[in-house]
Design a protein around this motif. Structure first.
Motif, PDB file in Angstrom:
ATOM      1  N   HIS A 136      15.814 -16.429 -38.785  1.00 23.62           N
ATOM      2  CA  HIS A 136      14.923 -15.481 -38.930  1.00 23.62           C
ATOM      3  C   HIS A 136      14.188 -15.693 -40.177  1.00 23.62           C
ATOM      4  CE1 HIS A 136      18.613 -13.833 -37.081  1.00 23.62           C
ATOM      5  NE2 HIS A 136      17.930 -13.775 -36.207  1.00 23.62           N
ATOM      6  N   ILE A 183      15.558  -8.269 -40.616  1.00 24.92           N
ATOM      7  CA  ILE A 183      14.807  -9.404 -39.835  1.00 24.92           C
ATOM      8  C   ILE A 183      13.222  -8.763 -39.955  1.00 24.92           C
ATOM      9  CG2 ILE A 183      14.544 -10.495 -37.870  1.00 24.92           C
ATOM     10  CD1 ILE A 183      17.544 -10.151 -37.238  1.00 24.92           C
ATOM     11  N   VAL A 233      16.325 -17.391 -43.087  1.00 26.33           N
ATOM     12  CA  VAL A 233      17.869 -17.419 -43.173  1.00 26.33           C
ATOM     13  C   VAL A 233      18.227 -18.004 -41.438  1.00 26.33           C
ATOM     14  CG1 VAL A 233      19.958 -16.013 -43.209  1.00 26.33           C
ATOM     15  CG2 VAL A 233      17.975 -15.418 -44.619  1.00 26.33           C
ATOM     16  N   HIS A 270      21.733 -18.569 -39.251  1.00 22.00           N
ATOM     17  CA  HIS A 270      23.201 -18.218 -39.272  1.00 22.00           C
ATOM     18  C   HIS A 270      23.722 -18.980 -38.269  1.00 22.00           C
ATOM     19  CE1 HIS A 270      21.681 -14.064 -40.583  1.00 22.00           C
ATOM     20  NE2 HIS A 270      20.570 -14.407 -39.965  1.00 22.00           N
ATOM     21  N   HIS A 319      13.530 -13.228 -43.160  1.00 26.39           N
ATOM     22  CA  HIS A 319      13.935 -11.893 -43.655  1.00 26.39           C
ATOM     23  C   HIS A 319      13.225 -11.177 -44.788  1.00 26.39           C
ATOM     24  CE1 HIS A 319      18.073 -11.626 -41.600  1.00 26.39           C
ATOM     25  NE2 HIS A 319      17.953 -12.820 -41.499  1.00 26.39           N
TER      26      HIS A 319
HETATM   27 CU    CU Z   1      18.682 -13.986 -39.978  1.00 29.50          CU
END
Ligand code: CU
Length: 274
Positions: A89, A126, A181, A183, A91
């Protein structure tokens, strides 16, 4: 949210699989786009994706504004969990808050990784979900069935051009305030997100969802834009709903009850060069 709920199993399974991989510095071959098209005031920004605590993944992202108000996003990672989808995403928000990528000390529970709870206060909610197709709103934060999957070598390549309509107002003018970011970590090196790695996701559990591996939600890489001479207006304050956390939680909730069917893959023994 409805879309996600309609595909609970797929979404969650994939979501859990959000792995992160980034292993190689700027390299990977992403050519830095020239500037925006003629007549457009925004230029491309390059983002070095560094591994968050505990992760061995890294990469590079390039955000290039298009002539028609869109944004081309290119990401090239190394060291990702092979064959697994990686939720990613943009962020942060456009309110002018100063977000940063969480350093090692953000690991408040000292388990070696940066959880969602530990990371969100630093990298923000997000703003845009970097899916491969369809919705790109915060609601698709964990739509792992639409998140990029790393190849057998752990490389992840992603390219998508978001249309002007898909960009929250003010995004192009404030790219430098946003972060990318990715994950998902594989703490125990078995090529999947499982409870044996880091136990159950405390974040998911706090939302009432049990059975989700912590590995699936922990951060893998994070990067901040490095302006390349952009002439931004500097006017902050564009209102954008800061609903990343809620969306993230909602997605997890949407998958509650779903069997954690993470990919069963042969172990990737030879793949951990970094
Ligand atoms: Cu994220």
């Amino acid at each position: 949210m409805s879309v996600l709920k309609s595909k609970k199993t797929t979404t969650l399974a994939a979501g859990l699989a959000v792995g992160a991989a980034f292993a190689v510095p700027l390299a990977a071959g992403l050519s830095t786009p020239a500037y925006a098209h003629p007549g457009h005031s925004h230029e491309a920004v390059t983002i070095r994706l560094d591994p968050l605590k505990g992760s061995n993944a890294s990469g590079t992202a390039v955000l290039t504004p298009t002539a028609d108000g869109g944004l081309k996003v290119q990401i090239n990672d190394h060291g990702m969990t092979p064959g697994m989808p990686h939720a990613q995403h943009i962020h942060g928000d456009l309110s002018g808050k100063h977000f940063t990528c969480p350093g090692p000390d953000a690991d408040s529970n000292n388990n070696g990784y940066i959880s969602v709870e530990e990371g969100l206060p630093m990298y923000g909610g997000i703003h845009i979900s970097l899916t491969t197709k369809g919705d790109t709103s915060p609601k698709s934060g964990l739509a792992v069935d639409r998140m990029p999957v790393a190849d057998a070598q752990g490389n992840l390549r992603y390219t998508r051009t978001l249309t002007a309509a898909e960009l929250p107002a003010g995004t192009l003018e404030h790219l430098s305030m946003l972060h990318i970011v990715q994950h998902g970590v594989d703490a125990n090196g078995n090529d999947k997100y499982d409870m044996d790695g880091l136990g159950e996701s405390s974040f998911a559990k706090s939302l009432g969802v049990s059975g989700i591996p912590e590995e699936a939600t922990d951060g893998a890489t994070c990067g901040m834009p490095v302006p390349t001479g952009v002439n931004t207006g500097g006017e902050a304050g564009v209102g954008v709903e800061h609903q990343g956390l809620l969306a993230f939680g909602g997605l997890l909730l949407a998958g509650a009850g779903t069997t954690v069917a993470l990919g069963r893959r042969a172990s990737r023994s030879a793949n951990r060069q970094s």
